[in-house]
Scaffold this motif. Sequence first.
Motif, PDB file in Angstrom:
ATOM      1  N   GLY A  89      25.775 -19.171  21.300  1.00 19.33           N
ATOM      2  CA  GLY A  89      26.521 -18.920  22.642  1.00 19.33           C
ATOM      3  C   GLY A  89      25.682 -18.439  23.751  1.00 19.33           C
ATOM      4  O   GLY A  89      25.726 -18.747  24.967  1.00 19.33           O
ATOM      5  N   ALA A  90      24.282 -18.084  23.370  1.00 20.78           N
ATOM      6  CA  ALA A  90      23.151 -17.644  24.222  1.00 20.78           C
ATOM      7  C   ALA A  90      22.961 -18.507  25.095  1.00 20.78           C
ATOM      8  O   ALA A  90      22.405 -18.406  26.365  1.00 20.78           O
ATOM      9  CB  ALA A  90      22.280 -16.769  23.626  1.00 20.78           C
ATOM     10  N   SER A  91      23.082 -19.902  24.596  1.00 23.97           N
ATOM     11  CA  SER A  91      22.735 -21.135  25.444  1.00 23.97           C
ATOM     12  C   SER A  91      23.253 -21.100  26.678  1.00 23.97           C
ATOM     13  O   SER A  91      22.655 -21.711  27.692  1.00 23.97           O
ATOM     14  CB  SER A  91      22.789 -22.383  24.500  1.00 23.97           C
ATOM     15  N   ARG A 138      15.742  -9.870  12.266  1.00 21.08           N
ATOM     16  CA  ARG A 138      15.038 -10.305  13.292  1.00 21.08           C
ATOM     17  C   ARG A 138      14.654 -11.785  13.230  1.00 21.08           C
ATOM     18  O   ARG A 138      14.779 -12.490  14.386  1.00 21.08           O
ATOM     19  CB  ARG A 138      13.758  -9.549  13.675  1.00 21.08           C
ATOM     20  N   LYS A 139      14.130 -12.342  12.172  1.00 18.82           N
ATOM     21  CA  LYS A 139      13.802 -13.605  11.972  1.00 18.82           C
ATOM     22  C   LYS A 139      14.858 -14.546  12.558  1.00 18.82           C
ATOM     23  O   LYS A 139      14.857 -15.529  13.120  1.00 18.82           O
ATOM     24  CB  LYS A 139      13.323 -14.027  10.684  1.00 18.82           C
ATOM     25  N   SER A 140      16.034 -14.197  11.944  1.00 21.68           N
ATOM     26  CA  SER A 140      17.301 -15.217  12.115  1.00 21.68           C
ATOM     27  C   SER A 140      17.754 -15.011  13.548  1.00 21.68           C
ATOM     28  O   SER A 140      18.038 -16.099  13.968  1.00 21.68           O
ATOM     29  CB  SER A 140      18.496 -15.287  11.258  1.00 21.68           C
ATOM     30  N   PHE A 141      17.805 -13.908  13.936  1.00 24.21           N
ATOM     31  CA  PHE A 141      18.096 -14.031  15.079  1.00 24.21           C
ATOM     32  C   PHE A 141      17.201 -14.361  16.399  1.00 24.21           C
ATOM     33  O   PHE A 141      17.674 -15.402  17.191  1.00 24.21           O
ATOM     34  CB  PHE A 141      18.317 -12.463  15.832  1.00 24.21           C
ATOM     35  N   TRP A 142      16.068 -14.217  16.332  1.00 26.36           N
ATOM     36  CA  TRP A 142      15.067 -15.233  17.171  1.00 26.36           C
ATOM     37  C   TRP A 142      15.120 -16.571  17.047  1.00 26.36           C
ATOM     38  O   TRP A 142      14.835 -17.379  17.817  1.00 26.36           O
ATOM     39  CB  TRP A 142      13.563 -14.435  16.833  1.00 26.36           C
ATOM     40  N   LEU A 143      15.214 -17.091  15.683  1.00 37.19           N
ATOM     41  CA  LEU A 143      15.401 -18.430  15.656  1.00 37.19           C
ATOM     42  C   LEU A 143      16.360 -19.243  16.434  1.00 37.19           C
ATOM     43  O   LEU A 143      16.448 -20.169  17.013  1.00 37.19           O
ATOM     44  CB  LEU A 143      15.137 -18.722  14.136  1.00 37.19           C
ATOM     45  N   MET A 144      17.688 -18.283  16.321  1.00 33.99           N
ATOM     46  CA  MET A 144      18.760 -18.844  17.177  1.00 33.99           C
ATOM     47  C   MET A 144      18.488 -18.621  18.393  1.00 33.99           C
ATOM     48  O   MET A 144      18.836 -19.555  19.527  1.00 33.99           O
ATOM     49  CB  MET A 144      19.820 -17.952  16.578  1.00 33.99           C
ATOM     50  N   MET A 145      17.962 -17.771  18.924  1.00 31.87           N
ATOM     51  CA  MET A 145      17.492 -17.751  20.515  1.00 31.87           C
ATOM     52  C   MET A 145      16.507 -18.707  20.787  1.00 31.87           C
ATOM     53  O   MET A 145      16.798 -19.333  22.088  1.00 31.87           O
ATOM     54  CB  MET A 145      16.950 -16.305  20.663  1.00 31.87           C
ATOM     55  N   ILE A 146      15.572 -19.405  19.945  1.00 30.23           N
ATOM     56  CA  ILE A 146      14.728 -20.285  20.311  1.00 30.23           C
ATOM     57  C   ILE A 146      15.529 -21.576  20.526  1.00 30.23           C
ATOM     58  O   ILE A 146      15.248 -22.309  21.272  1.00 30.23           O
ATOM     59  CB  ILE A 146      13.649 -20.292  19.301  1.00 30.23           C
ATOM     60  N   SER A 147      16.349 -21.668  19.373  1.00 35.26           N
ATOM     61  CA  SER A 147      17.146 -23.045  19.434  1.00 35.26           C
ATOM     62  C   SER A 147      17.976 -23.140  20.761  1.00 35.26           C
ATOM     63  O   SER A 147      18.041 -24.140  21.288  1.00 35.26           O
ATOM     64  CB  SER A 147      18.061 -22.734  18.139  1.00 35.26           C
ATOM     65  N   ALA A 148      18.700 -22.034  20.939  1.00 37.54           N
ATOM     66  CA  ALA A 148      19.532 -21.791  22.070  1.00 37.54           C
ATOM     67  C   ALA A 148      18.709 -22.249  23.602  1.00 37.54           C
ATOM     68  O   ALA A 148      19.265 -22.789  24.472  1.00 37.54           O
ATOM     69  CB  ALA A 148      20.168 -20.471  22.344  1.00 37.54           C
ATOM     70  N   LEU A 149      17.693 -21.686  23.603  1.00 39.24           N
ATOM     71  CA  LEU A 149      16.590 -21.779  24.802  1.00 39.24           C
ATOM     72  C   LEU A 149      16.273 -23.242  24.752  1.00 39.24           C
ATOM     73  O   LEU A 149      16.293 -23.714  26.095  1.00 39.24           O
ATOM     74  CB  LEU A 149      15.515 -20.981  24.742  1.00 39.24           C
TER      75      LEU A 149
END
Length: 245
Positions: A89-91, A138-149
């Motif tokens: 949803g951050a996307s 941290r790894k899962s969180f940032w992977l999802m942030m990269i995907s959303a971005l």
Amino acid sequence: SPALYAATNYIGKFLVEKRIRSSLLVPTFAGLIILALGILILAIKHFPILPLIPLVLIILSGVFLYIYLIPYFQALAMEETSRVVPLFGASHIFVLGMSYFFLGESLSVKQSLGFILILIGSFAISSGKMDLKILTSRKSFWLMMISALLWSITVILFKFVVISSDFWTTFAYESIGTGLASIVVLIVKWSEIRLFVSKSFKGDIINLFILNAILGVIAQYSFSVALLLAPAALVSVIGGTQPFF
């Protein structure tokens, strides 16, 4: 668009869990079909050429439209689906910010309120078992942030190009970008894909792959048309109704 994407989620989930082992095979084969569609559209339009910068940008949009799935699936492999999917949803927030800075779009007070309500609702309906512990992974969180971005970038790039170009030409070149990314994955994963095709790629599976690709194309087409009709942030956040479907 979100209704059709919800349908592709179920088809993809069935294929991955019941028929194939690699989650990237579904978008890879879909990408090849999308590539064929893009070439067909360009052929019908006698292969128009966009100016260099818009051409590069829209092809990049198509490439990112595939690449965003890689960190997405990696995150899903590390955590429960219900814990990581809401993070996508951050996307919508990324699109809101980038559309303001790069497209000059802004929302009215009423639109902003609607944006917030849909964002909260989509997060709540898709959260399930999610808790704040995901923020410490941290790894899962940032992977999802990269995907959303990456997904957000595709939205902005498409609208940036399409507002000054022909819709079908823009859509076709974005499809070609997605297809090119699929070809790269096909080459890298060739031994795995060849083994799957030789053993399991039969009538019913082929039909599901084709159906999944067709629904995905229509969903993406609907989303792309909507970008011409409303601010990118509103079009993006409407996708947040997908968990409801």
